[in-house]
Design a protein around this motif. Structure first.
Motif, mmCIF file in Angstrom:
data_model
loop_
_atom_site.group_PDB
_atom_site.id
_atom_site.type_symbol
_atom_site.label_atom_id
_atom_site.label_comp_id
_atom_site.label_asym_id
_atom_site.label_seq_id
_atom_site.Cartn_x
_atom_site.Cartn_y
_atom_site.Cartn_z
ATOM 1 N N LYS A 419 14.502 20.464 -18.361
ATOM 2 C CA LYS A 419 13.642 20.538 -17.189
ATOM 3 C C LYS A 419 12.463 21.479 -17.442
ATOM 4 N N MET A 459 20.788 31.406 -13.191
ATOM 5 C CA MET A 459 20.106 30.116 -13.183
ATOM 6 C C MET A 459 19.486 29.807 -14.544
ATOM 7 N N HIS A 462 22.209 29.010 -17.300
ATOM 8 C CA HIS A 462 23.078 27.845 -17.140
ATOM 9 C C HIS A 462 22.343 26.553 -16.792
ATOM 10 N N THR A 463 21.029 26.578 -16.942
ATOM 11 C CA THR A 463 20.226 25.370 -16.721
ATOM 12 C C THR A 463 19.501 25.020 -18.009
ATOM 13 N N GLU A 464 19.495 23.756 -18.381
ATOM 14 C CA GLU A 464 18.806 23.316 -19.591
ATOM 15 C C GLU A 464 17.316 23.144 -19.296
#
Length: 495
Positions: A419, A459, A462-464
């Motif tokens: 993202k 956040m 743990h978010t790609e």
């Protein structure tokens, strides 16, 4: 580059950062060893290049002594310094200053050709050598010129280390370069990535000072401490909008400038017998107290009583920068106010700059040698960068000579798609830290800010997200803010 029958570029030493400590380390490593220097931006952009005042060293033993320099350093640091490191700094520093002269650094001299030594806050005697008011830039440029001429040194500019892991016999690094991710392996690594100033809304630090090296070391398991030991310089130019505020060097006060409040009154002698030449933390706190007393944040530095031609010659950079802001320092008072400037904490190292992780070294502002204690004495920073980067380089060189090369190069990292990074994270973090801990901590704001920073950290971890320089710096700043506010909100900090 070593021949290991692999497509992964492999070096004896990778150095992250191109300030004084990174460049000087490279020049002191055994020239038979291969070195890669990684510079996040262009080679000469660093906090070192912004250093104005000079380098403190005992070069005239007829007038000065190691005992005086040690005492001044301990007093400024609140006696929380690591004495062994201070002794190394003071005893070995003069040889490194002389080495700079051999390398062509042009320190100012008097009419008889003797080194001109100035005075700054916290020093009991004139011992600071300088190049006008751009000492850091002069040193960086001369060191960089020598680095570029070394066949064993490769410089990679506009490159950022996204990942770093231990492997057999050394490290694998994932370097963001030209939109891709390059894997590089090395037997040893030196982190020389500078400070954390960009975690604040207003700072004297350059745009690259986002604490990347500290975060890399922390993720590797290295001991990191003292992130709340932040120095606020009392006299940054009080620009109204700019995030990066240029410094009005301590040496301006050393040459006779007075601090004035909003009423044009000199106030420092009422707070401290050392007046304007008290250590930086003392002067900054006094300004904040005077601000409460007068109800104003308007403060000025006045050097108009000195000879105008002397002022222009001694401080050409400050003179021109202020003139661009409409202030002629030979005639006008300079608006100033405290601003984030330096980090005394960082990656814990010993007197050879070795971290708690094998083969990993840290030098310069990202390290915590213990030299500065709770507050850095003016012009000890460039000295620390020289002394401890040289010791790191010599230690690595000695180890390589006495060990078998067990490095097993391999690629660990791939470029990830993900993202796009949400906007506004860095700005939010800067506002949180600025309101939580500026000169004096605001414990309620710090507790609330820590909760929000922890949310952002979770956040980001743990978010790609798509790999980018923005992602690297956002992750670094959030992690640094978390480490700072965790210390500030600890009960022991409040005692």
């Amino acid at each position: 580059m070593l021949n290991n029958n692999t497509t992964v570029p492999t070096y004896d030493v990778v150095i992250a950062g191109t300030g004084v400590s990174g460049l000087y380390a490279a020049l002191n490593v055994d020239p038979s060893l291969s070195i890669l220097i990684v510079s996040k931006r262009e080679l000469e952009l660093s906090n070192s290049a912004l250093a104005q005042g000079g380098i403190a060293a005992v070069l005239d033993r007829d007038k000065d002594s190691r005992e005086k320099h040690i005492r001044d350093t301990l007093i400024a640091g609140g006696y929380k310094n690591k004495l062994e490191a201070v002794e190394v700094l003071v005893d070995e520093g003069p040889r490194d200053v002389r080495r700079l002269i051999e390398l062509g650094v042009d320190f100012d001299r008097d009419s008889l050709g003797r080194l001109h030594m100035t005075l700054e806050g916290g020093h009991s005697i004139n011992r600071i050598v300088h190049h006008k008011d751009t000492t850091g830039l002069e040193v960086v440029q001369k060191l960089a010129a020598h680095v570029k001429n070394k066949n064993n040194i490769t410089v990679m500019e506009n490159a950022a280390i996204m990942k770093m892991d231990k492997i057999d016999g050394g490290f694998c690094l994932g370097i963001l370069k030209d939109g891709g991710l390059l894997n590089v392996c090395s037997r040893y690594a030196i982190l020389a990535t500078g400070g954390i100033g960009r975690v604040y809304k207003y700072t004297t630090n350059s745009k690259i000072a986002t604490g990347d090296g500290i975060v890399l070391a922390h993720r590797l398991g290295a001991k990191v401490s003292g992130l709340s030991l932040i120095q606020f310089h009392p006299t940054a130019f009080a620009a109204r909008e700019e995030r990066e505020r240029f410094l009005i060097s301590e040496s301006v006060r050393g040459e006779g400038a007075y601090l004035l409040n909003c009423r044009g009154e000199r106030f420092m002698p009422s707070y401290d017998e050392r007046g304007e030449l008290a250590p930086r933390d003392v002067v900054s706190r006094c300004i904040m107290e005077e601000s409460k007393r007068t109800g104003s944040e308007d403060f000025y530095l006045d050097i108009t009583a000195q000879d105008p031609e002397f002022v222009k010659k001694r401080f050409p950079s400050i003179y021109s920068k202020c003139l661009a802001e409409g202030i002629d320092i030979t005639k006008d008072r300079i608006p100033v106010f405290p601003c984030q400037h330096y980090l005394m904490g960082g990656i814990d190292v010993d007197t050879y700059s070795r971290t708690s992780v094998g083969r990993l070294y840290a030098v310069g502002e990202c390290s915590r040698t213990g030299v500065h204690g709770n507050n850095r004495l003016a012009s000890n920073s460039l000295l620390e960068a020289l002394v401890f980067s040289r010791r790191a380089a010599l230690d690595i060189s000695e180890r390589v000579r006495n060990e078998e090369n067990t490095l097993r190069p391999r690629a660990l990292f791939e470029m990830k798609k993900g993202k796009p990074l949400p906007t506004g994270i860095r700005s939010e973090v800067r506002s949180i830290v600025q309101s939580s801990f500026f000169v004096n901590p605001n414990f309620d704001a710090a507790k609330k800010g820590l909760a929000r920073v922890c949310e952002l950290d979770d956040m980001l971890e743990h978010t790609e997200f798509e790999y980018s320089l923005d992602l690297l710096e956002a992750k670094s700043l959030v992690k640094i803010a978390k480490l700072i506010l965790t210390e500030v909100t600890d009960e022991s900090f409040q005692l």
